[in-house]
Design a protein around this motif. Structure first.
Motif, PDB file in Angstrom:
ATOM      1  N   LEU A   1      36.350  37.427 -16.050  1.00 21.63           N
ATOM      2  CA  LEU A   1      35.976  35.958 -15.778  1.00 21.63           C
ATOM      3  C   LEU A   1      37.007  34.973 -16.146  1.00 21.63           C
ATOM      4  CD1 LEU A   1      32.306  36.478 -17.258  1.00 21.63           C
ATOM      5  CD2 LEU A   1      32.808  35.890 -15.205  1.00 21.63           C
ATOM      6  N   ASN A   2      37.688  35.228 -16.979  1.00 22.65           N
ATOM      7  CA  ASN A   2      38.844  34.359 -17.570  1.00 22.65           C
ATOM      8  C   ASN A   2      39.921  34.237 -16.546  1.00 22.65           C
ATOM      9  OD1 ASN A   2      37.712  34.141 -19.994  1.00 22.65           O
ATOM     10  ND2 ASN A   2      38.869  35.282 -21.106  1.00 22.65           N
ATOM     11  N   ASN A   3      40.179  35.551 -16.068  1.00 20.18           N
ATOM     12  CA  ASN A   3      41.169  35.370 -14.961  1.00 20.18           C
ATOM     13  C   ASN A   3      40.838  34.665 -13.615  1.00 20.18           C
ATOM     14  OD1 ASN A   3      42.903  36.852 -16.425  1.00 20.18           O
ATOM     15  ND2 ASN A   3      42.460  38.776 -15.761  1.00 20.18           N
ATOM     16  N   PHE A   4      39.449  34.747 -13.317  1.00 24.92           N
ATOM     17  CA  PHE A   4      39.018  34.180 -12.188  1.00 24.92           C
ATOM     18  C   PHE A   4      38.887  32.760 -12.361  1.00 24.92           C
ATOM     19  CE2 PHE A   4      35.985  32.709  -8.845  1.00 24.92           C
ATOM     20  CZ  PHE A   4      36.369  33.571  -7.871  1.00 24.92           C
ATOM     21  N   GLU A   5      38.667  32.358 -13.410  1.00 29.57           N
ATOM     22  CA  GLU A   5      38.645  30.710 -13.834  1.00 29.57           C
ATOM     23  C   GLU A   5      40.042  30.338 -13.673  1.00 29.57           C
ATOM     24  OE1 GLU A   5      37.060  28.918 -17.482  1.00 29.57           O
ATOM     25  OE2 GLU A   5      35.362  30.407 -17.247  1.00 29.57           O
ATOM     26  N   ARG A   6      41.026  30.835 -14.069  1.00 28.21           N
ATOM     27  CA  ARG A   6      42.572  30.589 -13.989  1.00 28.21           C
ATOM     28  C   ARG A   6      42.816  30.875 -12.455  1.00 28.21           C
ATOM     29  NH1 ARG A   6      47.389  33.971 -16.631  1.00 28.21           N
ATOM     30  NH2 ARG A   6      49.123  32.531 -16.058  1.00 28.21           N
ATOM     31  N   TYR A   7      42.486  31.670 -11.630  1.00 38.60           N
ATOM     32  CA  TYR A   7      42.692  31.872 -10.024  1.00 38.60           C
ATOM     33  C   TYR A   7      42.134  30.640  -9.597  1.00 38.60           C
ATOM     34  CZ  TYR A   7      41.455  33.279  -5.453  1.00 38.60           C
ATOM     35  OH  TYR A   7      41.249  33.198  -4.298  1.00 38.60           O
ATOM     36  N   GLU A   8      40.960  30.147  -9.882  1.00 45.14           N
ATOM     37  CA  GLU A   8      40.334  28.969  -9.117  1.00 45.14           C
ATOM     38  C   GLU A   8      41.092  27.715  -9.541  1.00 45.14           C
ATOM     39  OE1 GLU A   8      35.633  29.700  -8.368  1.00 45.14           O
ATOM     40  OE2 GLU A   8      36.362  29.180 -10.443  1.00 45.14           O
ATOM     41  N   CYS A   9      41.708  27.456 -10.759  1.00 44.52           N
ATOM     42  CA  CYS A   9      42.379  26.286 -11.248  1.00 44.52           C
ATOM     43  C   CYS A   9      43.739  26.585 -10.451  1.00 44.52           C
ATOM     44  CB  CYS A   9      42.819  26.240 -12.685  1.00 44.52           C
ATOM     45  SG  CYS A   9      41.230  25.911 -13.698  1.00 44.52           S
ATOM     46  N   LEU A  10      44.521  27.634 -10.423  1.00 45.33           N
ATOM     47  CA  LEU A  10      45.708  27.848  -9.955  1.00 45.33           C
ATOM     48  C   LEU A  10      45.843  27.346  -8.451  1.00 45.33           C
ATOM     49  CD1 LEU A  10      47.311  31.065 -11.967  1.00 45.33           C
ATOM     50  CD2 LEU A  10      48.059  28.373 -12.019  1.00 45.33           C
ATOM     51  N   LYS A  11      44.750  27.861  -7.717  1.00 47.57           N
ATOM     52  CA  LYS A  11      44.543  27.850  -6.377  1.00 47.57           C
ATOM     53  C   LYS A  11      44.370  26.193  -5.809  1.00 47.57           C
ATOM     54  CE  LYS A  11      41.929  29.130  -2.173  1.00 47.57           C
ATOM     55  NZ  LYS A  11      42.155  30.323  -1.598  1.00 47.57           N
ATOM     56  N   ALA A  12      43.443  25.690  -6.869  1.00 50.45           N
ATOM     57  CA  ALA A  12      43.344  24.199  -6.502  1.00 50.45           C
ATOM     58  C   ALA A  12      44.466  23.366  -6.919  1.00 50.45           C
ATOM     59  CB  ALA A  12      42.100  23.399  -7.582  1.00 50.45           C
ATOM     60  N   GLN A  13      45.632  23.980  -7.620  1.00 51.80           N
ATOM     61  CA  GLN A  13      46.872  23.412  -7.634  1.00 51.80           C
ATOM     62  C   GLN A  13      47.965  23.639  -6.661  1.00 51.80           C
ATOM     63  OE1 GLN A  13      48.124  24.528 -11.685  1.00 51.80           O
ATOM     64  NE2 GLN A  13      46.568  23.560 -12.658  1.00 51.80           N
ATOM     65  N   GLY A  14      47.464  24.667  -5.744  1.00 49.80           N
ATOM     66  CA  GLY A  14      48.507  25.040  -4.681  1.00 49.80           C
ATOM     67  C   GLY A  14      49.205  26.053  -5.101  1.00 49.80           C
ATOM     68  N   ASN A  15      49.164  26.741  -6.166  1.00 44.12           N
ATOM     69  CA  ASN A  15      50.018  27.917  -6.340  1.00 44.12           C
ATOM     70  C   ASN A  15      50.132  28.737  -5.241  1.00 44.12           C
ATOM     71  OD1 ASN A  15      51.326  29.319  -8.531  1.00 44.12           O
ATOM     72  ND2 ASN A  15      49.867  30.872  -8.827  1.00 44.12           N
ATOM     73  N   GLN A  16      51.315  29.367  -5.120  1.00 41.94           N
ATOM     74  CA  GLN A  16      51.335  30.717  -4.306  1.00 41.94           C
ATOM     75  C   GLN A  16      52.050  31.920  -4.629  1.00 41.94           C
ATOM     76  OE1 GLN A  16      50.211  30.491  -0.857  1.00 41.94           O
ATOM     77  NE2 GLN A  16      49.195  28.857  -1.874  1.00 41.94           N
ATOM     78  N   ARG A  17      52.158  31.804  -5.956  1.00 42.26           N
ATOM     79  CA  ARG A  17      52.711  33.056  -6.380  1.00 42.26           C
ATOM     80  C   ARG A  17      51.817  34.097  -7.279  1.00 42.26           C
ATOM     81  NH1 ARG A  17      53.971  32.202 -11.869  1.00 42.26           N
ATOM     82  NH2 ARG A  17      53.621  30.127 -12.422  1.00 42.26           N
ATOM     83  N   MET A  18      52.396  35.078  -7.310  1.00 41.70           N
ATOM     84  CA  MET A  18      51.484  36.132  -8.322  1.00 41.70           C
ATOM     85  C   MET A  18      51.673  36.147  -9.741  1.00 41.70           C
ATOM     86  SD  MET A  18      51.119  40.207  -7.244  1.00 41.70           S
ATOM     87  CE  MET A  18      52.783  40.505  -7.707  1.00 41.70           C
ATOM     88  N   VAL A  19      50.574  35.956 -10.475  1.00 40.24           N
ATOM     89  CA  VAL A  19      50.455  35.716 -11.867  1.00 40.24           C
ATOM     90  C   VAL A  19      49.767  36.882 -12.564  1.00 40.24           C
ATOM     91  CG1 VAL A  19      49.762  33.934 -13.665  1.00 40.24           C
ATOM     92  CG2 VAL A  19      50.200  33.302 -11.400  1.00 40.24           C
ATOM     93  N   GLN A  20      50.517  37.368 -13.757  1.00 48.87           N
ATOM     94  CA  GLN A  20      49.630  38.393 -14.361  1.00 48.87           C
ATOM     95  C   GLN A  20      48.664  37.774 -15.470  1.00 48.87           C
ATOM     96  OE1 GLN A  20      52.042  40.979 -16.723  1.00 48.87           O
ATOM     97  NE2 GLN A  20      50.399  42.528 -16.682  1.00 48.87           N
ATOM     98  N   GLY A  21      47.423  38.228 -15.284  1.00 45.23           N
ATOM     99  CA  GLY A  21      46.193  38.018 -16.138  1.00 45.23           C
ATOM    100  C   GLY A  21      46.198  38.515 -17.249  1.00 45.23           C
ATOM    101  N   GLU A  22      44.787  38.543 -18.009  1.00 45.31           N
ATOM    102  CA  GLU A  22      44.592  39.323 -19.036  1.00 45.31           C
ATOM    103  C   GLU A  22      44.233  40.733 -18.624  1.00 45.31           C
ATOM    104  OE1 GLU A  22      41.306  37.613 -20.928  1.00 45.31           O
ATOM    105  OE2 GLU A  22      42.251  35.591 -20.925  1.00 45.31           O
ATOM    106  N   LYS A  23      44.421  41.474 -19.641  1.00 46.04           N
ATOM    107  CA  LYS A  23      43.829  43.026 -19.439  1.00 46.04           C
ATOM    108  C   LYS A  23      44.488  43.740 -18.162  1.00 46.04           C
ATOM    109  CE  LYS A  23      40.763  43.915 -22.780  1.00 46.04           C
ATOM    110  NZ  LYS A  23      41.087  44.947 -23.512  1.00 46.04           N
ATOM    111  N   ASN A  24      45.808  43.413 -17.725  1.00 45.84           N
ATOM    112  CA  ASN A  24      46.689  44.099 -16.680  1.00 45.84           C
ATOM    113  C   ASN A  24      46.001  43.837 -15.330  1.00 45.84           C
ATOM    114  OD1 ASN A  24      48.912  45.661 -15.620  1.00 45.84           O
ATOM    115  ND2 ASN A  24      47.673  47.409 -15.468  1.00 45.84           N
ATOM    116  N   GLN A  25      45.308  42.642 -15.236  1.00 45.56           N
ATOM    117  CA  GLN A  25      44.795  42.044 -14.040  1.00 45.56           C
ATOM    118  C   GLN A  25      45.569  41.073 -13.585  1.00 45.56           C
ATOM    119  OE1 GLN A  25      40.991  40.886 -15.270  1.00 45.56           O
ATOM    120  NE2 GLN A  25      40.196  42.931 -15.894  1.00 45.56           N
ATOM    121  N   TRP A  26      45.854  41.283 -12.198  1.00 41.76           N
ATOM    122  CA  TRP A  26      46.823  40.438 -11.660  1.00 41.76           C
ATOM    123  C   TRP A  26      46.037  39.262 -10.783  1.00 41.76           C
ATOM    124  CZ3 TRP A  26      52.182  39.733 -11.980  1.00 41.76           C
ATOM    125  CH2 TRP A  26      52.902  40.661 -12.602  1.00 41.76           C
TER     126      TRP A  26
END
Length: 130
Positions: A55-80
């Motif tokens: 859930l936390n990583n998905f929130e971060r994904y939505e925020c980064l996507k809205a900002q136009g991020n195009q790179r891979m980011v490591q999230g919590e618990k070894n989830q990219w």
């Protein structure tokens, strides 16, 4: 340790229930047989933290996507968190990306049901022995 129950889940995991514990096992085969299978386990006692990380990583994904991020980011618990090809929050390592909130909710609900089922099976098995 004896396997009491095993079930393939829709979320690409296998629920494995042993006599005194359970876990979810994710495996990924490479593009062909030259690659070793990579495995990842979520132990029964860690499933809530794993789902919260999703859930936390998905929130971060939505925020980064809205900002136009195009790179891979490591999230919590070894989830990219991936963008572009195979975009979304990966269930483990860089595999099985989820990019829709509805799909994420389905996965979390399936894990929750599996946890209850596993705990019930272990309880029943211990009652039969005792």
């Amino acid at each position: 340790m004896k396997i009491l129950y095993k079930e393939e889940l829709h979320c690409k995991a296998t629920l494995v229930v042993l006599e005194s514990r359970w876990y979810l096992s994710f495996e990924e085969q490479g593009p062909d047989k030259r690659y070793k299978k990579r495995a990842f386990q979520v132990q029964g006692g860690e499933w809530k933290e794993y789902c919260q990380a999703l859930l936390n990583n998905f929130e971060r994904y939505e925020c980064l996507k809205a900002q136009g991020n195009q790179r891979m980011v490591q999230g919590e618990k070894n989830q990219w968190i991936r963008f572009g090809f195979k975009e979304g929050v990966c269930l483990f390592d860089q595999n099985y990306p989820v990019k829709k909130k509805e799909k994420l909710q389905e996965i979390i609900e399936e894990i929750e049901k599996s946890a209850k089922k596993a705990e019930h099976i272990i309880k029943k098995a211990s009652e039969l022995e005792g």
